[in-house]
Design an enzyme around this catalytic site. Structure first.
Site, mmCIF file in Angstrom:
data_model
loop_
_atom_site.group_PDB
_atom_site.id
_atom_site.type_symbol
_atom_site.label_atom_id
_atom_site.label_comp_id
_atom_site.label_asym_id
_atom_site.label_seq_id
_atom_site.Cartn_x
_atom_site.Cartn_y
_atom_site.Cartn_z
ATOM 1 N N ARG A 1 0.857 -1.200 0.000
ATOM 2 C CA ARG A 1 0.000 0.000 0.000
ATOM 3 C C ARG A 1 0.891 1.246 0.000
ATOM 4 N NH1 ARG A 1 -4.087 -0.126 4.771
ATOM 5 N NH2 ARG A 1 -5.156 -1.712 3.544
ATOM 6 N N ARG B 1 -2.203 6.514 9.885
ATOM 7 C CA ARG B 1 -2.135 6.097 8.473
ATOM 8 C C ARG B 1 -2.186 7.303 7.548
ATOM 9 N NH1 ARG B 1 -4.330 0.798 8.132
ATOM 10 N NH2 ARG B 1 -3.722 -0.350 9.989
ATOM 11 N N LYS C 1 -4.348 0.696 15.004
ATOM 12 C CA LYS C 1 -4.302 1.655 13.901
ATOM 13 C C LYS C 1 -4.965 2.976 14.286
ATOM 14 C CE LYS C 1 -6.607 -1.104 11.062
ATOM 15 N NZ LYS C 1 -7.489 -1.654 10.006
ATOM 16 N N LYS D 1 -6.510 6.720 12.394
ATOM 17 C CA LYS D 1 -6.839 7.323 11.099
ATOM 18 C C LYS D 1 -7.347 8.760 11.262
ATOM 19 C CE LYS D 1 -7.960 2.875 9.079
ATOM 20 N NZ LYS D 1 -8.981 2.055 8.432
ATOM 21 N N CYS E 1 -15.238 -3.169 -0.848
ATOM 22 C CA CYS E 1 -13.853 -3.423 -0.443
ATOM 23 C C CYS E 1 -13.277 -4.520 -1.328
ATOM 24 C CB CYS E 1 -13.810 -3.841 1.023
ATOM 25 S SG CYS E 1 -14.441 -5.516 1.281
ATOM 26 N N CYS F 1 -7.901 -10.781 0.305
ATOM 27 C CA CYS F 1 -8.012 -10.424 1.714
ATOM 28 C C CYS F 1 -8.149 -11.666 2.590
ATOM 29 C CB CYS F 1 -9.209 -9.501 1.945
ATOM 30 S SG CYS F 1 -9.370 -9.079 3.681
ATOM 31 N N CYS G 1 -16.555 -8.643 4.983
ATOM 32 C CA CYS G 1 -16.573 -9.020 6.403
ATOM 33 C C CYS G 1 -16.938 -7.790 7.206
ATOM 34 C CB CYS G 1 -15.211 -9.605 6.816
ATOM 35 S SG CYS G 1 -14.003 -8.370 7.310
ATOM 36 N N CYS H 1 -14.231 -1.930 5.640
ATOM 37 C CA CYS H 1 -13.237 -1.173 4.859
ATOM 38 C C CYS H 1 -13.850 -0.239 3.817
ATOM 39 C CB CYS H 1 -12.253 -2.125 4.194
ATOM 40 S SG CYS H 1 -11.294 -3.068 5.393
HETATM 41 FE FE1 SRM Z 1 -9.295 -2.098 5.835
HETATM 42 C C1 SRM Z 1 -7.954 -4.761 7.431
HETATM 43 C C2 SRM Z 1 -8.379 -3.327 2.881
HETATM 44 C C3 SRM Z 1 -9.948 0.898 4.466
HETATM 45 C C4 SRM Z 1 -11.134 -1.268 8.602
HETATM 46 N N1 SRM Z 1 -8.269 -3.737 5.268
HETATM 47 C C5 SRM Z 1 -7.751 -4.698 6.094
HETATM 48 C C6 SRM Z 1 -6.873 -5.672 5.289
HETATM 49 C C7 SRM Z 1 -5.472 -5.152 5.327
HETATM 50 C C8 SRM Z 1 -6.973 -7.147 5.712
HETATM 51 C C9 SRM Z 1 -5.973 -7.666 6.724
HETATM 52 O O1 SRM Z 1 -5.792 -7.064 7.794
HETATM 53 O O2 SRM Z 1 -5.415 -8.735 6.443
HETATM 54 C C10 SRM Z 1 -7.514 -5.504 3.886
HETATM 55 C C11 SRM Z 1 -6.628 -5.838 2.691
HETATM 56 C C12 SRM Z 1 -7.459 -6.342 1.550
HETATM 57 C C13 SRM Z 1 -6.717 -6.512 0.297
HETATM 58 O O3 SRM Z 1 -6.579 -7.665 -0.183
HETATM 59 O O4 SRM Z 1 -6.272 -5.522 -0.289
HETATM 60 C C14 SRM Z 1 -8.060 -4.101 3.987
HETATM 61 N N2 SRM Z 1 -9.067 -1.331 4.030
HETATM 62 C C15 SRM Z 1 -8.768 -2.024 2.904
HETATM 63 C C16 SRM Z 1 -8.956 -1.174 1.653
HETATM 64 C C17 SRM Z 1 -7.965 -1.489 0.554
HETATM 65 C C18 SRM Z 1 -10.405 -1.335 1.171
HETATM 66 C C19 SRM Z 1 -10.692 -0.842 -0.212
HETATM 67 O O5 SRM Z 1 -11.324 -1.608 -0.917
HETATM 68 O O6 SRM Z 1 -10.337 0.288 -0.571
HETATM 69 C C20 SRM Z 1 -8.822 0.221 2.287
HETATM 70 C C21 SRM Z 1 -7.397 0.711 2.335
HETATM 71 C C22 SRM Z 1 -7.304 2.067 2.916
HETATM 72 C C23 SRM Z 1 -5.934 2.679 2.873
HETATM 73 O O7 SRM Z 1 -5.520 3.091 1.803
HETATM 74 O O8 SRM Z 1 -5.328 2.805 3.940
HETATM 75 C C24 SRM Z 1 -9.306 -0.055 3.703
HETATM 76 N N3 SRM Z 1 -10.276 -0.431 6.453
HETATM 77 C C25 SRM Z 1 -10.524 0.663 5.684
HETATM 78 C C26 SRM Z 1 -11.529 1.474 6.302
HETATM 79 C C27 SRM Z 1 -12.128 2.751 5.726
HETATM 80 C C28 SRM Z 1 -11.433 3.975 6.239
HETATM 81 O O9 SRM Z 1 -10.432 3.884 6.961
HETATM 82 O O10 SRM Z 1 -11.887 5.068 5.933
HETATM 83 C C29 SRM Z 1 -11.889 0.839 7.492
HETATM 84 C C30 SRM Z 1 -12.997 1.292 8.468
HETATM 85 C C31 SRM Z 1 -12.614 2.425 9.308
HETATM 86 C C32 SRM Z 1 -11.927 1.957 10.553
HETATM 87 O O11 SRM Z 1 -10.720 1.764 10.510
HETATM 88 O O12 SRM Z 1 -12.609 1.754 11.570
HETATM 89 C C33 SRM Z 1 -11.084 -0.350 7.578
HETATM 90 N N4 SRM Z 1 -9.455 -2.856 7.724
HETATM 91 C C34 SRM Z 1 -10.326 -2.411 8.682
HETATM 92 C C35 SRM Z 1 -10.272 -3.289 9.808
HETATM 93 C C36 SRM Z 1 -11.111 -3.153 11.121
HETATM 94 C C37 SRM Z 1 -10.477 -2.261 12.101
HETATM 95 C C38 SRM Z 1 -11.171 -2.245 13.425
HETATM 96 O O13 SRM Z 1 -11.077 -1.260 14.140
HETATM 97 O O14 SRM Z 1 -11.805 -3.241 13.790
HETATM 98 C C39 SRM Z 1 -9.344 -4.306 9.481
HETATM 99 C C40 SRM Z 1 -8.934 -5.509 10.343
HETATM 100 C C41 SRM Z 1 -8.020 -5.146 11.472
HETATM 101 O O15 SRM Z 1 -7.477 -4.047 11.566
HETATM 102 O O16 SRM Z 1 -7.832 -6.017 12.313
HETATM 103 C C42 SRM Z 1 -8.864 -4.004 8.161
HETATM 104 FE FE1 SF4 Z 2 -11.102 -7.621 3.860
HETATM 105 FE FE2 SF4 Z 2 -13.129 -7.320 5.502
HETATM 106 FE FE3 SF4 Z 2 -11.676 -5.201 4.799
HETATM 107 FE FE4 SF4 Z 2 -13.247 -6.301 3.046
HETATM 108 S S1 SF4 Z 2 -13.919 -5.343 4.961
HETATM 109 S S2 SF4 Z 2 -11.096 -5.755 2.689
HETATM 110 S S3 SF4 Z 2 -13.176 -8.448 3.575
HETATM 111 S S4 SF4 Z 2 -10.958 -6.910 5.981
#
Ligand code: SRM
Ligand code: SF4
Length: 572
Positions: A73, A142, A208, A210, A429, A435, A474, A478
């Site tokens: 990323r 981030r 994390k 943000k 997402c 993922c 899930c 995201c």
């Molecule tokens: Fe996310 C984890 C993809 C924005 C909440 N996110 C992941 C991972 C890295 C899976 C992992 O941990 O193994 C995913 C990788 C998927 C892949 O194959 O690429 C992933 N997140 C993404 C992206 C690429 C989604 C997209 O389709 O665009 C976004 C990348 C953003 C970036 O450039 O940094 C992405 N993730 C978000 C957002 C939206 C936002 O931040 O505005 C959220 C919700 C907001 C938040 O953080 O509360 C988000 N991602 C999560 C979470 C849950 C965090 C939590 O507090 O519970 C995880 C899992 C974790 O952290 O344990 C996660």
């Molecule tokens: Fe993966 Fe769940 Fe984030 Fe979708 S919402 S990219 S399935 S961690």
């Protein structure tokens, strides 16, 4: 609260400021992966070990190692990249990745499927383009997101400057990134008095973190979904007089665990532009010292604020600042989407925001967008490419003389936004196959669901109406599904929870309407609602407000948090 530190805390502490054994692991030829502890540490370097989940069963049968590949990323504060940087990202995707570029919901680039032997080369190429992957993931601040067009107004320029300043100020200071990926000198200066990480310390943050900067009335960044938000307060002359500070937003939850929940941030105070970076630092350090380091599912700032209260949190921040913050000032939002199509900025330059379905930049027979964007990047003079928080891209800063040429390329490569209102407001997402946390598909499924719902919308005469629909594979959230008017969250293979009733402007969470439904169930649940929306809505009424007014779902109000699994909100 348990006193035992979570495993990640021990890994971070023992890592010598994010080194671990990453360097050694890269040289380990017997596997395409890296060891478990290093998998946690590479996240801070913007790198995730993944594998192709479609291939798992066959490879298991053949007793082969998983088809490992790394997701990388790229941090792009405020989403601004030059045409040269776009061209280099495009090349890296082909040379080392899966051949597609993924624009994320946080204005970053992602590459998928980079094999271990190409990892260092990829990071070096990114660095050669004057970008990096440091702190794109991990328990640190981030990529800071912001409206993607700094030239739209004077306020946009100021907000963008703040996003960059926050991003730089909160970057980890460890030299590990340079040592491992860029062959920097191996210096770990631990001499007396030397503090390696003045803001983070040796264990970094509990989780994390943000930040988003919003410029009302646009809420394209979904500012209330963030741990920390800055909401620009603009005077009549168009200057930013300061920012409302919001704290404690977040989307992630776990199915079946009611103590986890999405939460919208509280608007805590107002600060001046000069105070903003300091306020961010103090918010971060209070969370560093009081966030839960025992339970990672309870470690985000939203839980610190839920547990201790906003009053306590504000006082803790003010104590560190040494002064009191002013009360928040009035503001309002009108939407969460991007302004797609043509806009002219205050310098008289032209911008065109292109809808990229789910942020996946790839060539398809009817829309060769990767090639098209490459051709535009080759000829774009002076301007740049802006990644948006809705997975789209703006070709920005064209002169009037250049506009017709770019317009021709947009048409030639099918990059004009000739889609329905629903598709233009859809976001999924990544989910399967890369993922590791996905329970089901999102990016690969939402387009076909939208096609089916478009038929319903078309028949109801709503082709151009905007309804925000978001899907995730899930409950981690995201694509920020809990603030979509229609939210779909993966529950089981091919099955989703359906949420309704969020506000169009991102200021109200939705609620569970149907649990664990498949494609047929989703279409069956939404069809009558869309039809009655067409018949019975009031002037200007958004879908999310309509389903509440008609009693299909109760609004989420108290505390702006909910446990998304509890069906008590459904059919109230
Ligand atoms: Fe996310 C984890 C993809 C924005 C909440 N996110 C992941 C991972 C890295 C899976 C992992 O941990 O193994 C995913 C990788 C998927 C892949 O194959 O690429 C992933 N997140 C993404 C992206 C690429 C989604 C997209 O389709 O665009 C976004 C990348 C953003 C970036 O450039 O940094 C992405 N993730 C978000 C957002 C939206 C936002 O931040 O505005 C959220 C919700 C907001 C938040 O953080 O509360 C988000 N991602 C999560 C979470 C849950 C965090 C939590 O507090 O519970 C995880 C899992 C974790 O952290 O344990 C996660
Ligand atoms: Fe993966 Fe769940 Fe984030 Fe979708 S919402 S990219 S399935 S961690």
């Amino acid at each position: 609260m348990s006193e035992t530190l979570s495993k990640n805390e021990t890994i971070k502490e023992a890592s010598r400021y994010l080194r671990g054994t990453i360097a050694e692991g890269l040289d380990e030829a017997v596997t395409g992966g890296i060891v478990e502890d290093d998998q946690q540490l590479t996240k801070f370097h913007g790198i995730y070990l993944q594998d192709d989940r479609d291939l798992r069963p066959e490879r298991r049968r053949k007793r082969m190692e998983r088809a490992f590949g790394f997701m990388v990323r790229v941090r792009v504060p405020g989403g601004v990249t030059t045409p040269a940087q776009w061209l280099e990202m495009d090349r890296i995707a082909d040379a080392y990745g899966s051949g597609t570029l993924r624009l994320t919901t946080r204005q970053a680039f992602q590459f998928h499927g980079i094999i271990k032997t190409n990892l260092k080369r990829s990071i070096q190429a990114i660095n050669g383009a004057l970008l990096d992957t440091l702190a794109a993931c991990g328990d640190v601040n981030r990529n800071v997101i912001c409206n993607p067009n700094p030239h739209e107004s004077r306020a946009s320029a100021a907000a963008h400057e703040l996003a960059r300043a926050l991003s730089e100020h909160l970057l980890p200071q460890t030299p590990a990134y340079h040592e491992i990926w860029l062959e920097g000198e191996k210096i770990l200066d631990t001499s007396e008095g030397r503090v390696v990480e003045p803001i983070y310390g040796s264990k970094y943050l509990p989780r994390k973190f943000k930040i988003a900067v919003a410029i009302p009335p646009g809420n394209d960044v979904d500012v209330l979904a963030h741990d920390l938000g800055f909401i620009a307060i603009v005077d009549k002359s168009g200057s930013v007089v300061g920012y409302n500070v919001s704290v404690g937003g977040g989307m992630g939850m776990t199915h079946g665990e009611p103590e986890t929940f999405p939460r919208l941030a509280d608007v805590m105070a107002f600060c001046t532009p000069e105070q903003a970076v300091d306020v961010a630092e103090k918010v971060v350090t209070v969370q560093r010292d009081f966030g839960d380091r025992a339970n990672r599912k309870h470690a985000r700032l939203k839980y610190t604020i839920e547990d201790r209260g906003l009053k306590w949190f504000k006082a803790a921040v003010e104590r560190r600042l040494g002064y009191a913050l002013e009360p928040p000032r009035p503001f309002s939002f009108d939407s969460t989407g991007d302004r797609l199509g043509w806009t002219k900025d205050h310098r008289g330059r032209w911008n065109y925001a292109i809808a990229i379905e789910n942020g996946r930049v790839k060539d398809t027979p009817d829309r060769p967008m990767k090639t098209g964007l490459r051709e535009i990047a080759k000829v774009l003079k002076d301007g740049d490419f802006r990644l948006t928080p809705n997975q789209n891209v703006v070709v920005a800063g064209m002169s009037a003389r250049q506009k017709p040429g770019i317009e021709r390329l947009l048409k030639e490569y099918g990059l004009t936004n000739d889609f329905s209102g629903l598709r233009l407001n859809a976001m999924a997402c990544v989910a399967l196959p890369t993922c590791g946390l996905a329970l089901t598909d999102a990016e690969r499924y939402l387009p076909s669901l939208v096609t089916e719902l478009e038929n319903v919308m078309e028949r109801a005469g709503l082709r151009d109406d905007a309804i925000v629909i978001r899907m995730t594979g899930c409950p981690n959230g995201c694509a920020r599904p809990y603030i979509a008017e229609i939210g779909l969250v993966g529950r089981n293979p091919g099955r989703y929870n359906l949420y309704l009733g969020a506000a169009f402007d991102g200021t109200r969470l939705n609620k569970l309407y149907r649990a664990d439904v498949d494609h047929t169930g989703i279409v069956a649940a939404l069809t009558p609602l869309i039809e009655s929306y067409a018949r019975e809505r009031e002037d200007g009424e958004c879908f999310g407000d309509f389903v509440i007014r008609r009693g299909h779902i109760r609004p989420t109000t108290a505390g702006n948090r909910f446990h998304a699994d509890l069906p008590e909100g459904a059919n109230a």
